[in-house]
Write a protein that holds these residues in place. Structure first.
Motif, PDB file in Angstrom:
ATOM      1  N   GLY A   1      67.739  22.914  24.434  1.00  0.00           N
ATOM      2  CA  GLY A   1      67.169  22.013  23.221  1.00  0.00           C
ATOM      3  C   GLY A   1      65.902  22.758  22.395  1.00  0.00           C
ATOM      4  O   GLY A   1      65.788  24.113  22.504  1.00  0.00           O
ATOM      5  N   VAL A   2      65.391  22.038  21.625  1.00  0.00           N
ATOM      6  CA  VAL A   2      64.194  22.508  20.814  1.00  0.00           C
ATOM      7  C   VAL A   2      63.269  21.441  21.072  1.00  0.00           C
ATOM      8  O   VAL A   2      63.234  20.481  21.506  1.00  0.00           O
ATOM      9  N   THR A   3      61.986  22.077  20.838  1.00  0.00           N
ATOM     10  CA  THR A   3      60.437  21.276  21.010  1.00  0.00           C
ATOM     11  C   THR A   3      59.806  21.561  19.825  1.00  0.00           C
ATOM     12  O   THR A   3      59.461  22.807  19.465  1.00  0.00           O
ATOM     13  N   ILE A   4      59.141  20.390  19.311  1.00  0.00           N
ATOM     14  CA  ILE A   4      58.369  20.486  17.964  1.00  0.00           C
ATOM     15  C   ILE A   4      57.132  19.871  18.269  1.00  0.00           C
ATOM     16  O   ILE A   4      57.177  18.600  18.938  1.00  0.00           O
ATOM     17  N   ASP A   5      56.121  20.425  17.744  1.00  0.00           N
ATOM     18  CA  ASP A   5      54.751  19.935  18.042  1.00  0.00           C
ATOM     19  C   ASP A   5      54.491  18.794  16.924  1.00  0.00           C
ATOM     20  O   ASP A   5      54.679  18.972  15.397  1.00  0.00           O
ATOM     21  N   VAL A   6      54.623  17.598  17.267  1.00  0.00           N
ATOM     22  CA  VAL A   6      54.438  16.471  16.118  1.00  0.00           C
ATOM     23  C   VAL A   6      53.174  15.636  16.160  1.00  0.00           C
ATOM     24  O   VAL A   6      53.071  14.445  15.842  1.00  0.00           O
ATOM     25  N   THR A   7      52.037  16.392  16.714  1.00  0.00           N
ATOM     26  CA  THR A   7      50.772  15.764  16.765  1.00  0.00           C
ATOM     27  C   THR A   7      50.232  15.178  15.492  1.00  0.00           C
ATOM     28  O   THR A   7      49.807  13.988  15.388  1.00  0.00           O
ATOM     29  N   ASP A   8      50.470  16.078  14.394  1.00  0.00           N
ATOM     30  CA  ASP A   8      49.951  15.627  13.136  1.00  0.00           C
ATOM     31  C   ASP A   8      50.586  14.467  12.433  1.00  0.00           C
ATOM     32  O   ASP A   8      50.104  13.500  12.091  1.00  0.00           O
TER      33      ASP A   8
ATOM     34  N   ASP B   1      46.876  18.611  29.442  1.00  0.00           N
ATOM     35  CA  ASP B   1      45.557  19.320  29.398  1.00  0.00           C
ATOM     36  C   ASP B   1      45.086  19.142  27.939  1.00  0.00           C
ATOM     37  O   ASP B   1      43.995  19.239  27.585  1.00  0.00           O
ATOM     38  N   THR B   2      46.227  19.182  27.021  1.00  0.00           N
ATOM     39  CA  THR B   2      45.665  18.904  25.470  1.00  0.00           C
ATOM     40  C   THR B   2      45.690  17.629  24.604  1.00  0.00           C
ATOM     41  O   THR B   2      45.366  17.544  23.719  1.00  0.00           O
ATOM     42  N   GLY B   3      46.569  16.841  25.214  1.00  0.00           N
ATOM     43  CA  GLY B   3      47.014  15.717  24.641  1.00  0.00           C
ATOM     44  C   GLY B   3      47.935  15.523  23.455  1.00  0.00           C
ATOM     45  O   GLY B   3      47.988  14.474  22.746  1.00  0.00           O
ATOM     46  N   ARG B   4      48.299  16.840  22.944  1.00  0.00           N
ATOM     47  CA  ARG B   4      49.111  16.830  22.004  1.00  0.00           C
ATOM     48  C   ARG B   4      50.624  16.347  22.091  1.00  0.00           C
ATOM     49  O   ARG B   4      51.089  16.600  23.282  1.00  0.00           O
ATOM     50  N   TRP B   5      51.169  15.707  21.144  1.00  0.00           N
ATOM     51  CA  TRP B   5      52.685  15.123  20.949  1.00  0.00           C
ATOM     52  C   TRP B   5      53.282  16.410  20.882  1.00  0.00           C
ATOM     53  O   TRP B   5      53.342  17.026  19.896  1.00  0.00           O
ATOM     54  N   LEU B   6      54.341  16.404  21.656  1.00  0.00           N
ATOM     55  CA  LEU B   6      55.733  17.091  21.379  1.00  0.00           C
ATOM     56  C   LEU B   6      57.017  16.199  21.289  1.00  0.00           C
ATOM     57  O   LEU B   6      57.036  15.304  22.131  1.00  0.00           O
ATOM     58  N   LEU B   7      57.969  16.820  20.506  1.00  0.00           N
ATOM     59  CA  LEU B   7      59.292  16.114  20.399  1.00  0.00           C
ATOM     60  C   LEU B   7      60.256  17.056  20.947  1.00  0.00           C
ATOM     61  O   LEU B   7      60.215  18.277  20.306  1.00  0.00           O
TER      62      LEU B   7
ATOM     63  N   LYS C   1      73.831  12.263  32.870  1.00  0.00           N
ATOM     64  CA  LYS C   1      74.736  11.522  33.402  1.00  0.00           C
ATOM     65  C   LYS C   1      75.697  11.092  32.280  1.00  0.00           C
ATOM     66  O   LYS C   1      76.830  11.089  32.550  1.00  0.00           O
ATOM     67  N   ALA C   2      75.447  10.544  31.131  1.00  0.00           N
ATOM     68  CA  ALA C   2      76.006  10.204  30.211  1.00  0.00           C
ATOM     69  C   ALA C   2      76.663  10.943  29.100  1.00  0.00           C
ATOM     70  O   ALA C   2      77.483  10.736  28.190  1.00  0.00           O
ATOM     71  N   ASP C   3      76.399  12.421  29.237  1.00  0.00           N
ATOM     72  CA  ASP C   3      76.760  13.450  28.289  1.00  0.00           C
ATOM     73  C   ASP C   3      76.348  13.103  27.135  1.00  0.00           C
ATOM     74  O   ASP C   3      77.004  13.404  25.921  1.00  0.00           O
ATOM     75  N   ASP C   4      75.033  12.417  26.933  1.00  0.00           N
ATOM     76  CA  ASP C   4      74.510  12.126  25.517  1.00  0.00           C
ATOM     77  C   ASP C   4      73.206  13.040  25.077  1.00  0.00           C
ATOM     78  O   ASP C   4      72.976  13.961  25.970  1.00  0.00           O
ATOM     79  N   GLU C   5      72.861  12.795  24.181  1.00  0.00           N
ATOM     80  CA  GLU C   5      71.648  13.796  23.433  1.00  0.00           C
ATOM     81  C   GLU C   5      70.204  13.276  24.247  1.00  0.00           C
ATOM     82  O   GLU C   5      70.030  12.022  24.268  1.00  0.00           O
ATOM     83  N   TYR C   6      69.625  14.224  24.592  1.00  0.00           N
ATOM     84  CA  TYR C   6      68.063  13.775  25.163  1.00  0.00           C
ATOM     85  C   TYR C   6      67.410  13.738  23.736  1.00  0.00           C
ATOM     86  O   TYR C   6      67.202  14.739  22.933  1.00  0.00           O
ATOM     87  N   ASP C   7      66.467  12.876  23.824  1.00  0.00           N
ATOM     88  CA  ASP C   7      65.588  12.470  22.477  1.00  0.00           C
ATOM     89  C   ASP C   7      64.165  11.887  22.903  1.00  0.00           C
ATOM     90  O   ASP C   7      64.295  10.617  23.620  1.00  0.00           O
ATOM     91  N   GLY C   8      63.163  12.811  23.090  1.00  0.00           N
ATOM     92  CA  GLY C   8      62.218  12.292  23.860  1.00  0.00           C
ATOM     93  C   GLY C   8      60.738  12.666  23.232  1.00  0.00           C
ATOM     94  O   GLY C   8      60.727  13.855  22.975  1.00  0.00           O
ATOM     95  N   MET C   9      59.808  11.964  23.393  1.00  0.00           N
ATOM     96  CA  MET C   9      58.386  12.299  22.806  1.00  0.00           C
ATOM     97  C   MET C   9      57.406  12.056  24.018  1.00  0.00           C
ATOM     98  O   MET C   9      57.475  11.085  24.637  1.00  0.00           O
ATOM     99  N   PHE C  10      56.562  13.287  24.171  1.00  0.00           N
ATOM    100  CA  PHE C  10      55.548  13.064  25.258  1.00  0.00           C
ATOM    101  C   PHE C  10      54.474  13.670  24.958  1.00  0.00           C
ATOM    102  O   PHE C  10      54.405  14.507  24.101  1.00  0.00           O
ATOM    103  N   ARG C  11      53.310  13.518  25.727  1.00  0.00           N
ATOM    104  CA  ARG C  11      51.978  14.379  25.474  1.00  0.00           C
ATOM    105  C   ARG C  11      51.970  15.496  26.565  1.00  0.00           C
ATOM    106  O   ARG C  11      52.502  15.397  27.722  1.00  0.00           O
ATOM    107  N   ILE C  12      51.367  16.572  26.144  1.00  0.00           N
ATOM    108  CA  ILE C  12      51.025  17.405  27.179  1.00  0.00           C
ATOM    109  C   ILE C  12      49.532  17.052  27.882  1.00  0.00           C
ATOM    110  O   ILE C  12      48.539  16.770  27.397  1.00  0.00           O
TER     111      ILE C  12
END
Length: 500
Positions: free
Chosen positions: A293-300, A268-274, A255-266
C-alpha cells in the motif's frame, strides 16, 4: 555579496562557535562549499517575491558563509562574522528585516553600505536543521524600503523551511547511497524523488509482522529512519480513537479480498494520513501473506475548504483506479527479488512515474494536462541538459487522467532504458519526440514517435523483460491505444497511438 561589521556581536560569536550547530551542519551538508543548482529555484523565487537585486541560499560554518545558490552575484562565499545572515541565524527562529541599512545603527558603518554597492534593504529567514540555525534564505537591494508586508516575510520563512527540507532530503539520499553501494545511479535518483514527493510506500509481511517502508512512511509515523519497522510499531503510532477502526478495515479487506481505504490520525502529532492498499498474495489455503500500500499525509486537505475536499475526493477516486496498476507493477517487480528492501528501491522509479502524472493532474484539478508538461516531468530526472538531449516537435495536445498516467509510465520506461542502454547513455545522444494530432473517422488521435539518435548501436534483445511488457501494456485502459517498439540499428524507436 556580504557586509562587513565593525565588531562581531556576542550572539553571533556564540552561533559561529556552537559545537552542536556545527555538528548538525557538517553531518547534514558535508559539501557546503559546492554551489547546488537544486537550490537555484528557491533563490529565484525569493528575488522575484521581493523584486530584489540579490537573493541567496546560504550555509554558515565557523569561518565562512557559503552560497549554495545565488541570484545577482557571482560570489560563492563571504566571511561569516561579516554577514547580515549571521545575525539572522543567531536569532534562530526569527527573521531579520532591515528597511534602510544606512539609518540602522547595527549596519550603518558597513563597508558595502557606506560604499559600493550601497546596500540598503535586507530580509532573511533562518534555515533550521534538527533545531539548529545553519544558514538563511535572504534578499538584498540597494534601494531602501518603506515597509515589508508580513505576508512576504511569511513566504520567505516558507522558502527557508523548503530549503531545510531539501537539505534533509539530500542528506537522506546521500546516506542511503553509502549504505546501498550496489544500487544503480538511476535507482538512487528515483528513491530520492519518491522521498521528495513525500509518499509513504510499504510492503507488510503478515506472517513475520515486518514492514519494508521508505523514509517518508517512517517520518509520517514518527519512527526512526534507521530502525526496523513492524506492524506493532505502525499500529501503536495511530491515535487510540482511530486504531480499532483502522485495524477492522484492514481485517475486512484481507477477508473479502477487497481494497483497504482508511483515514486516521497519528497519536503524537494529530496529523491525518490516508492509507490505501490490498493483499498482494496468498498461500495455498487462501491466507494472506503480504499486503502492499501507500500512505499520504492529508492533514492540509482535511483542514481546507469544501473545494479542496472535493479535490481530495477526486484524488481518492483516481488513486483507486491506479491501484490495480500499482499492484501489477509490484507483483512483476517483486518476482525479480525476494528482498523487500531491494523491492522497494526497484519499485520506487515506477511508482514515482505514476506519482509525477498524479501531481500534474492534481495541480490542474484532475481535468487535462499538457503533453509537453508530462514529457518534461518524466524526462528531466534522466538528463543533465534537457534542451540539448530532448528535441520535441509537437502539436498542442491535452491529456486526460487515464491517458496521462499510462503515457507517463511508458515515457519513464523508455527513458530508463535509454539511460541504461540507449542514446541517453552517452553525452552526445538525444531523444527526438514528434507528437501530432490526427483525425481518424471523426475522432482525434495522438501519434507520438520516440526516436533515439546518437547512441550506441542497438540490437533487439533476445528476451522480453518486464520493462518491455510494461511499455506495451501501460495504455491498456485507453481503448484503441497501442505502443510498438522497434529496435533499429541507429536507435530504439517507439510508435505510440493514443485516442484523445
Amino acid at each position: 555579496m556580504h557586509v562587513r561589521t565593525e565588531k562581531t556581536d556576542p550572539p553571533v560569536t556564540r552561533l559561529l562557535e556552537a559545537p552542536e550547530r556545527l555538528g548538525v551542519l557538517h553531518a547534514t551538508v558535508p559539501d557546503m562549499a559546492v554551489p547546488d543548482r537544486d537550490f537555484d529555484g528557491i533563490a529565484e523565487i525569493a528575488a522575484g517575491l521581493f523584486d530584489a537585486q540579490v537573493a541567496l541560499v546560504t550555509l554558515i560554518d565557523r569561518q565562512w558563509q557559503w552560497f549554495k545558490a545565488a541570484v545577482g552575484t557571482d560570489e560563492t562565499r563571504a566571511p561569516a562574522e561579516d554577514a547580515f545572515c549571521a545575525h539572522v541565524a543567531a536569532a534562530a527562529d526569527a527573521s531579520l528585516v532591515v528597511l534602510d541599512a544606512s539609518t540602522d545603527p547595527r549596519f550603518a558603518r558597513h563597508r558595502q553600505v557606506k560604499g559600493p554597492p550601497f546596500l540598503r534593504f535586507y530580509a532573511g529567514a533562518p534555515i533550521m536543521l534538527d533545531g539548529q540555525a545553519v544558514g538563511t534564505v535572504c534578499v538584498l537591494d540597494d534601494k531602501p524600503r518603506a515597509d515589508v508586508s508580513q505576508s512576504l516575510i511569511h513566504q520567505l520563512r516558507r522558502l527557508a523551511a523548503l530549503a531545510a527540507s531539501l537539505f534533509k532530503v539530500k542528506d537522506e539520499a546521500r546516506r542511503r547511497a553509502l549504505k546501498e553501494a550496489a544500487l544503480s545511479r538511476e535507482e538512487q535518483r528515483h528513491a530520492m524523488a519518491l522521498e521528495a514527493a513525500n509518499i509513504g510506500s510499504w510492503l507488510w509481511d503478515i506472517r513475520s509482522g515486518a514492514i519494508a517502508g521508505n523514509s517518508a512512511l517512517k517520518r509520517m509515523f514518527g519512527l526512526s529512519a534507521d530502525s526496523s519497522v513492524g506492524a506493532r510499531d505502525i499500529f501503536g503510532a495511530i491515535h487510540v480513537d482511530d486504531r480499532g477502526a483502522t485495524f477492522a478495515k484492514l481485517r475486512q479487506a484481507m477477508k473479502a479480498d477487497d481494497e483497504y481505504d482508511g483515514m486516521f490520525r497519528i497519536g503524537d502529532t494529530g496529523r491525518w494520513l490516508l492509507g490505501r492498499g490490498r493483499v498482494h498474495d496468498r498461500d495455498a489455503k487462501g491466507n494472506p501473506l503480504t499486503f502492499i500500500g501507500v500512505t499520504i499525509d492529508v492533514t492540509d486537505q482535511q483542514a481546507s475548504a469544501q473545494r479542496t475536499r472535493l479535490l481530495l475526493k477526486e484524488l481518492n477516486h483516481r488513486v483507486k483506479n491506479t491501484l490495480a496498476m500499482l499492484q501489477s507493477l509490484a507483483r512483476q517487480t517483486l518476482r525479480q527479488t525476494s528482498d523487500p528492501a531491494e523491492f522497494m528501491t526497484a519499485f520506487a522509479g515506477r511508482l514515482q512515474a505514476i506519482s509525477e502524472a498524479h501531481g500534474l493532474l492534481s495541480d490542474h484539478e484532475w481535468g487535462t494536462i499538457r503533453l509537453a508538461d508530462l514529457i518534461a516531468k518524466q524526462l528531466l530526472p534522466h538528463v543533465s541538459a534537457y534542451a540539448d538531449q530532448i528535441e520535441l516537435h509537437k502539436d498542442e495536445v491535452s491529456l486526460g487522467p487515464d491517458q496521462a498516467v499510462g503515457l507517463g509510465l511508458v515515457l519513464h520506461e523508455l527513458a530508463t532504458n535509454a539511460v541504461k542502454y540507449g542514446s541517453l547513455s552517452v553525452p552526445k545522444g538525444k531523444v527526438v519526440l514528434t507528437a501530432r494530432n490526427v483525425v481518424e473517422d471523426g475522432d482525434t488521435v495522438l501519434h507520438l514517435t520516440w526516436s533515439e539518435v546518437g547512441g550506441p548501436p542497438v540490437r533487439e534483445p533476445k528476451r522480453r523483460g518486464f520493462g518491455s511488457i510494461l511499455i506495451e501494456r501501460s495504455l491498456d485502459k485507453v481503448l484503441g491505444s497501442s505502443v510498438k517498439v522497434e529496435y533499429l540499428p541507429a536507435g530504439v524507436t517507439a510508435l505510440i497511438r493514443l485516442p484523445l
